[in-house]
Motif scaffolding. Structure first.
Motif, PDB file in Angstrom:
ATOM      1  N   GLY A  12       0.790  -1.236   0.000  1.00  0.00           N
ATOM      2  CA  GLY A  12       0.000   0.000   0.000  1.00  0.00           C
ATOM      3  C   GLY A  12       0.814   1.274   0.000  1.00  0.00           C
ATOM      4  N   SER A  13       2.144   1.149   0.095  1.00  0.00           N
ATOM      5  CA  SER A  13       2.958   2.372   0.143  1.00  0.00           C
ATOM      6  C   SER A  13       3.053   3.036  -1.235  1.00  0.00           C
ATOM      7  CB  SER A  13       4.359   2.038   0.657  1.00  0.00           C
ATOM      8  OG  SER A  13       5.157   3.190   0.673  1.00  0.00           O
ATOM      9  N   ALA A  14       3.366   2.252  -2.260  1.00  0.00           N
ATOM     10  CA  ALA A  14       3.595   2.853  -3.589  1.00  0.00           C
ATOM     11  C   ALA A  14       2.336   3.501  -4.156  1.00  0.00           C
ATOM     12  CB  ALA A  14       4.135   1.801  -4.552  1.00  0.00           C
ATOM     13  N   SER A  15       1.187   2.893  -3.940  1.00  0.00           N
ATOM     14  CA  SER A  15      -0.040   3.465  -4.531  1.00  0.00           C
ATOM     15  C   SER A  15      -0.411   4.789  -3.878  1.00  0.00           C
ATOM     16  CB  SER A  15      -1.206   2.478  -4.408  1.00  0.00           C
ATOM     17  OG  SER A  15      -1.625   2.373  -3.065  1.00  0.00           O
ATOM     18  N   THR A  16       0.141   5.039  -2.687  1.00  0.00           N
ATOM     19  CA  THR A  16      -0.217   6.271  -1.980  1.00  0.00           C
ATOM     20  C   THR A  16       0.948   7.261  -1.892  1.00  0.00           C
ATOM     21  OG1 THR A  16       0.270   5.074   0.079  1.00  0.00           O
ATOM     22  CG2 THR A  16      -2.029   5.184  -0.596  1.00  0.00           C
ATOM     23  N   THR A  17       2.044   6.947  -2.581  1.00  0.00           N
ATOM     24  CA  THR A  17       3.222   7.827  -2.557  1.00  0.00           C
ATOM     25  C   THR A  17       3.438   8.446  -3.933  1.00  0.00           C
ATOM     26  OG1 THR A  17       4.248   6.443  -0.867  1.00  0.00           O
ATOM     27  CG2 THR A  17       5.708   7.926  -2.043  1.00  0.00           C
ATOM     28  N   GLY A  18       3.784   9.747  -3.945  1.00  0.00           N
ATOM     29  CA  GLY A  18       4.006  10.416  -5.210  1.00  0.00           C
ATOM     30  C   GLY A  18       2.963  11.505  -5.421  1.00  0.00           C
ATOM     31  N   PHE A  19       2.953  12.040  -6.641  1.00  0.00           N
ATOM     32  CA  PHE A  19       2.012  13.120  -6.953  1.00  0.00           C
ATOM     33  C   PHE A  19       0.855  12.570  -7.773  1.00  0.00           C
ATOM     34  CE2 PHE A  19       5.730  15.343  -5.568  1.00  0.00           C
ATOM     35  CZ  PHE A  19       5.216  16.429  -4.884  1.00  0.00           C
ATOM     36  N   ASP A  20      -0.248  13.248  -7.677  1.00  0.00           N
ATOM     37  CA  ASP A  20      -1.494  12.825  -8.307  1.00  0.00           C
ATOM     38  C   ASP A  20      -1.331  12.567  -9.812  1.00  0.00           C
ATOM     39  OD1 ASP A  20      -4.127  12.213  -8.075  1.00  0.00           O
ATOM     40  OD2 ASP A  20      -4.829  14.259  -8.440  1.00  0.00           O
ATOM     41  N   ASP A  21      -0.520  13.403 -10.454  1.00  0.00           N
ATOM     42  CA  ASP A  21      -0.394  13.288 -11.909  1.00  0.00           C
ATOM     43  C   ASP A  21       0.801  12.436 -12.327  1.00  0.00           C
ATOM     44  OD1 ASP A  21       1.516  14.980 -10.991  1.00  0.00           O
ATOM     45  OD2 ASP A  21       1.088  16.625 -12.375  1.00  0.00           O
ATOM     46  N   GLY A  22       1.404  11.735 -11.389  1.00  0.00           N
ATOM     47  CA  GLY A  22       2.557  10.898 -11.730  1.00  0.00           C
ATOM     48  C   GLY A  22       2.307   9.449 -11.367  1.00  0.00           C
ATOM     49  N   PRO A  23       3.270   8.568 -11.693  1.00  0.00           N
ATOM     50  CA  PRO A  23       3.111   7.139 -11.383  1.00  0.00           C
ATOM     51  C   PRO A  23       3.286   6.875  -9.886  1.00  0.00           C
ATOM     52  CG  PRO A  23       5.293   7.551 -12.230  1.00  0.00           C
ATOM     53  CD  PRO A  23       4.565   8.864 -12.297  1.00  0.00           C
ATOM     54  N   PRO A  24       2.928   5.666  -9.436  1.00  0.00           N
ATOM     55  CA  PRO A  24       3.215   5.294  -8.050  1.00  0.00           C
ATOM     56  C   PRO A  24       4.719   5.408  -7.812  1.00  0.00           C
ATOM     57  CG  PRO A  24       1.920   3.585  -9.152  1.00  0.00           C
ATOM     58  CD  PRO A  24       2.312   4.567 -10.206  1.00  0.00           C
ATOM     59  N   LEU A  25       5.105   5.701  -6.582  1.00  0.00           N
ATOM     60  CA  LEU A  25       6.535   5.856  -6.279  1.00  0.00           C
ATOM     61  C   LEU A  25       6.942   4.985  -5.101  1.00  0.00           C
ATOM     62  CD1 LEU A  25       7.494   9.658  -6.293  1.00  0.00           C
ATOM     63  CD2 LEU A  25       8.074   7.921  -7.978  1.00  0.00           C
ATOM     64  N   VAL A  26       8.177   4.458  -5.159  1.00  0.00           N
ATOM     65  CA  VAL A  26       8.712   3.803  -3.975  1.00  0.00           C
ATOM     66  C   VAL A  26       9.423   4.864  -3.139  1.00  0.00           C
ATOM     67  CG1 VAL A  26       8.945   1.527  -5.015  1.00  0.00           C
ATOM     68  CG2 VAL A  26      10.854   3.129  -5.160  1.00  0.00           C
ATOM     69  N   GLY A  57     -16.965  11.108   1.798  1.00  0.00           N
ATOM     70  CA  GLY A  57     -16.730  12.404   1.154  1.00  0.00           C
ATOM     71  C   GLY A  57     -15.270  12.613   0.854  1.00  0.00           C
ATOM     72  N   PRO A  58     -14.961  13.727   0.151  1.00  0.00           N
ATOM     73  CA  PRO A  58     -13.568  13.974  -0.251  1.00  0.00           C
ATOM     74  C   PRO A  58     -12.648  14.154   0.953  1.00  0.00           C
ATOM     75  CG  PRO A  58     -14.960  15.895  -0.691  1.00  0.00           C
ATOM     76  CD  PRO A  58     -15.877  14.795  -0.254  1.00  0.00           C
ATOM     77  N   LEU A  59     -11.380  13.860   0.728  1.00  0.00           N
ATOM     78  CA  LEU A  59     -10.367  14.009   1.782  1.00  0.00           C
ATOM     79  C   LEU A  59      -9.890  15.461   1.731  1.00  0.00           C
ATOM     80  CD1 LEU A  59      -8.518  10.677   0.938  1.00  0.00           C
ATOM     81  CD2 LEU A  59     -10.180  11.049   2.790  1.00  0.00           C
ATOM     82  N   THR A  60     -10.447  16.245   2.638  1.00  0.00           N
ATOM     83  CA  THR A  60     -10.299  17.707   2.497  1.00  0.00           C
ATOM     84  C   THR A  60      -8.886  18.222   2.753  1.00  0.00           C
ATOM     85  OG1 THR A  60     -11.135  17.860   4.743  1.00  0.00           O
ATOM     86  CG2 THR A  60     -12.716  18.237   2.968  1.00  0.00           C
ATOM     87  N   TYR A 108      -8.306  18.304  -3.143  1.00  0.00           N
ATOM     88  CA  TYR A 108      -9.478  19.049  -2.691  1.00  0.00           C
ATOM     89  C   TYR A 108      -9.223  20.541  -2.829  1.00  0.00           C
ATOM     90  CZ  TYR A 108     -13.078  20.823   0.455  1.00  0.00           C
ATOM     91  OH  TYR A 108     -14.143  21.514   0.985  1.00  0.00           O
ATOM     92  N   PRO A 109     -10.092  21.374  -3.366  1.00  0.00           N
ATOM     93  CA  PRO A 109     -11.462  21.048  -3.776  1.00  0.00           C
ATOM     94  C   PRO A 109     -11.614  20.878  -5.291  1.00  0.00           C
ATOM     95  CG  PRO A 109     -11.235  23.402  -3.522  1.00  0.00           C
ATOM     96  CD  PRO A 109      -9.860  22.814  -3.280  1.00  0.00           C
ATOM     97  N   ASN A 110     -10.531  21.093  -6.065  1.00  0.00           N
ATOM     98  CA  ASN A 110     -10.740  21.235  -7.513  1.00  0.00           C
ATOM     99  C   ASN A 110     -10.640  19.957  -8.334  1.00  0.00           C
ATOM    100  OD1 ASN A 110     -11.141  23.984  -7.211  1.00  0.00           O
ATOM    101  ND2 ASN A 110      -8.922  24.347  -7.128  1.00  0.00           N
ATOM    102  N   ARG A 111      -9.943  18.935  -7.775  1.00  0.00           N
ATOM    103  CA  ARG A 111      -9.786  17.720  -8.570  1.00  0.00           C
ATOM    104  C   ARG A 111     -10.634  16.585  -8.019  1.00  0.00           C
ATOM    105  NH1 ARG A 111      -3.646  17.269  -8.353  1.00  0.00           N
ATOM    106  NH2 ARG A 111      -3.776  19.087  -7.020  1.00  0.00           N
ATOM    107  N   LYS A 112     -10.863  15.602  -8.886  1.00  0.00           N
ATOM    108  CA  LYS A 112     -11.775  14.501  -8.524  1.00  0.00           C
ATOM    109  C   LYS A 112     -11.076  13.424  -7.701  1.00  0.00           C
ATOM    110  CE  LYS A 112     -15.659  13.976 -11.532  1.00  0.00           C
ATOM    111  NZ  LYS A 112     -15.797  14.152 -12.956  1.00  0.00           N
ATOM    112  N   PHE A 113     -11.812  12.810  -6.812  1.00  0.00           N
ATOM    113  CA  PHE A 113     -11.326  11.629  -6.094  1.00  0.00           C
ATOM    114  C   PHE A 113     -11.904  10.396  -6.763  1.00  0.00           C
ATOM    115  CE2 PHE A 113     -10.649  14.872  -2.937  1.00  0.00           C
ATOM    116  CZ  PHE A 113      -9.536  14.445  -2.224  1.00  0.00           C
ATOM    117  N   GLY A 114     -11.110   9.333  -6.893  1.00  0.00           N
ATOM    118  CA  GLY A 114     -11.638   8.064  -7.401  1.00  0.00           C
ATOM    119  C   GLY A 114     -12.141   7.223  -6.238  1.00  0.00           C
ATOM    120  N   ASP A 115     -12.094   5.896  -6.436  1.00  0.00           N
ATOM    121  CA  ASP A 115     -12.611   5.053  -5.359  1.00  0.00           C
ATOM    122  C   ASP A 115     -11.503   4.521  -4.443  1.00  0.00           C
ATOM    123  OD1 ASP A 115     -11.415   3.283  -7.022  1.00  0.00           O
ATOM    124  OD2 ASP A 115     -13.165   2.004  -7.342  1.00  0.00           O
TER     125      ASP A 115
END
Ligand code: CAO
Length: 424
Positions: free
Chosen positions: A147-161, A220-223, A228-235
């Motif tokens: 679960g670390s790589a999928s939550t590390t990095g920037f929104d517009d980039g790939p998963p990061l170690v 709800g969105p992770l404020t 937040y507030p301008n970009r979409k959250f997925g599932d």
């Protein structure tokens, strides 16, 4: 002065990083760690990422301090005989072989337990029981599956170690805790037990705040996330860049010199109780009472603008100047310290967190000492052993062999060459 684990003897079959970091820690806490290595080769890291020709690598020396090394061919019948003897006189057996290896070697838990019912048998594996239990795993595989790589990095980039070795060293820490807990339980039960730390579990444990956020997402969105507030959250929990992950928003900001120094940055946390002071320091006193900025909830949709404004101030200071000024007002922040700066930091040398060690074939090198400080159990960091350096000593003093017996085992080929040497 004694040490916490004085009298505990560990039979150490670990290699690479996850297992060795566990047994190194136990050695620093006072355990006698006997590292069993393959004759002529040893732990594979002895020869990996070498910087000094014909000397054990830093990879090895920084993970195997304070241990003794014995070479035994565990596939040789006489080698197995030696292992049986060692199992009977040790308290803990630690291994991080690939799945099934220890069983193929002839030492599954049932046999070890029968040979020595008091023995704690501890293992690192990539995964716990389930679909992937037979897979071999290295650090970054664990970061990706935990679960670390999928939550590390920037929104517009790939998963990061991440550079922090949360899969290896993180799991080694988990295993060490399991071992000392099992040793403690043994004082009342008289029995050893099996201890397992799976790397996926260890990484997920360290990522528990992200599983927290996964469940919050359903409401709800992770404020506090930059989405937040301008970009979409997925599932699923998205990558949050440098957001703090806690209830107090934070971000990494440029400092004076950032154009040329890749580490001229500071982590800045806009902790609510010091908001007024922050506004004063950055010259935005109007924000103290303004309804869009005065309260933490009002600030959440404006964090990008707020951090951009604070950055205009931090860019006028070096990271150390900013640290000094902000700490006068208890504003939590942290300069981005390079490895060079950490290696040279006098206070870390003083506390033994960074230690210089001398080694017979590679000379002086730095290592990270014991990060856990006990008031009645001092740590003295000693160099890592050469391959097979303590083979004779262990046969004689731990197994009680005489010259004839030692000669018999040497002649059998189960010990390989016993002359201390750096691995090929
Ligand atoms: N004498 C003779 N043989 C020995 C020996 C010795 N002293 N020590 C080990 N061996 C043999 C084993 O018996 C095994 O042989 P078989 O496969 O024929 O039974 C063989 O060495 C290989 O063991 P391995 O599978 O553990 O090693 P590998 O290099 O192929 O894999 C690793 C390495 C790390 C991927 C694997 O050990 C693993 O998945 N470990 C568990 C997870 C883990 O700790 N990963 C972190 C590693 S650090 O990034």
């Amino acid at each position: 002065m004694g040490r916490a684990l004085d009298g505990v003897r560990i039979l150490d079959f670990t290699h690479v990083q996850s297992g060795p970091t566990c047994t190194q820690l136990l050695a620093w806490l006072g355990a006698d760690v006997i590292k069993v290595e393959r004759p002529g080769i040893g732990d594979i890291t002895r020869g990996q990422l070498r910087d000094v020709p014909n000397a054990d690598s830093l990879y090895f020396t920084m993970l195997n301090a304070n241990k003794r090394s014995i070479t035994i061919d565990t596939k040789h019948p006489k080698g197995k005989e030696l292992l049986e003897g060692l199992i009977k006189v040790c308290d803990v057996m630690v291994e991080n072989f690939g799945p099934g290896v220890v069983e193929r070697m002839g030492f599954p838990w049932e046999r070890v337990h029968a040979l020595n019912p008091r023995m704690v048998m501890a293992s690192v594996k990539g995964f716990g029981p389930g679909p992937y239990e037979d897979c071999k795993v290295y650090e970054n595989v664990a970061q990706c599956t935990g679960g670390s790589a999928s939550t590390t990095g920037f929104d517009d980039g790939p998963p990061l170690v991440t550079a922090a070795q949360i899969g290896d060293t993180g799991t080694g820490l988990h295993l060490a805790l399991g071992i000392v807990a099992a040793l403690y339980q043994r004082t009342t039960t008289g029995q050893g037990q099996r201890v397992l730390a799976a790397m996926q579990d260890g990484v997920l444990n360290l990522c528990r705040v992200k599983l927290r956020d996964q469940q919050r997402l359903a409401h709800g969105p992770l404020t506090e996330y930059p989405q937040y507030p301008n970009r979409k959250f997925g599932d699923a929990v998205p990558r949050a860049g440098n957001a703090s992950g806690g209830g107090q928003p934070g971000w990494i900001l440029k400092c004076k010199g950032w154009e040329t120094d890749p580490n001229a940055y500071i982590y800045f946390i806009t902790q609510a109780p010091v908001w007024e002071k922050i506004c004063e320091i950055i010259g935005k006193t109007a924000w103290i009472t303004h309804p869009d900025y005065a309260k933490p909830e009002a600030r959440l949709p404006r964090l990008t603008e707020i951090f951009d404004t604070i950055e205009k101030w931090t860019m006028t200071k070096t990271k150390f100047e900013a640290m000094d000024i902000l700490n006068q007002y208890d504003i939590p922040c942290g300069p981005i310290l390079s490895m060079k700066e950490l290696a040279e930091e006098p206070s870390l040398r003083k506390t033994g967190t960074v230690v210089e060690v001398d080694h017979p074939t590679r000379g002086k090198y730095l290592t990270v000492g014991n990060p856990i400080k006990l008031s009645d159990s001092p740590t003295e960091v000693k160099r890592s052993p050469l391959l097979g350096e303590h083979t004779d000593e262990i046969l004689r003093k731990v197994l009680g062999f005489d010259d004839t017996r030692i000669a018999e085992f040497k002649a059998s080929g189960a010990l390989g060459g016993t002359k201390p040497m750096a691995a090929e």
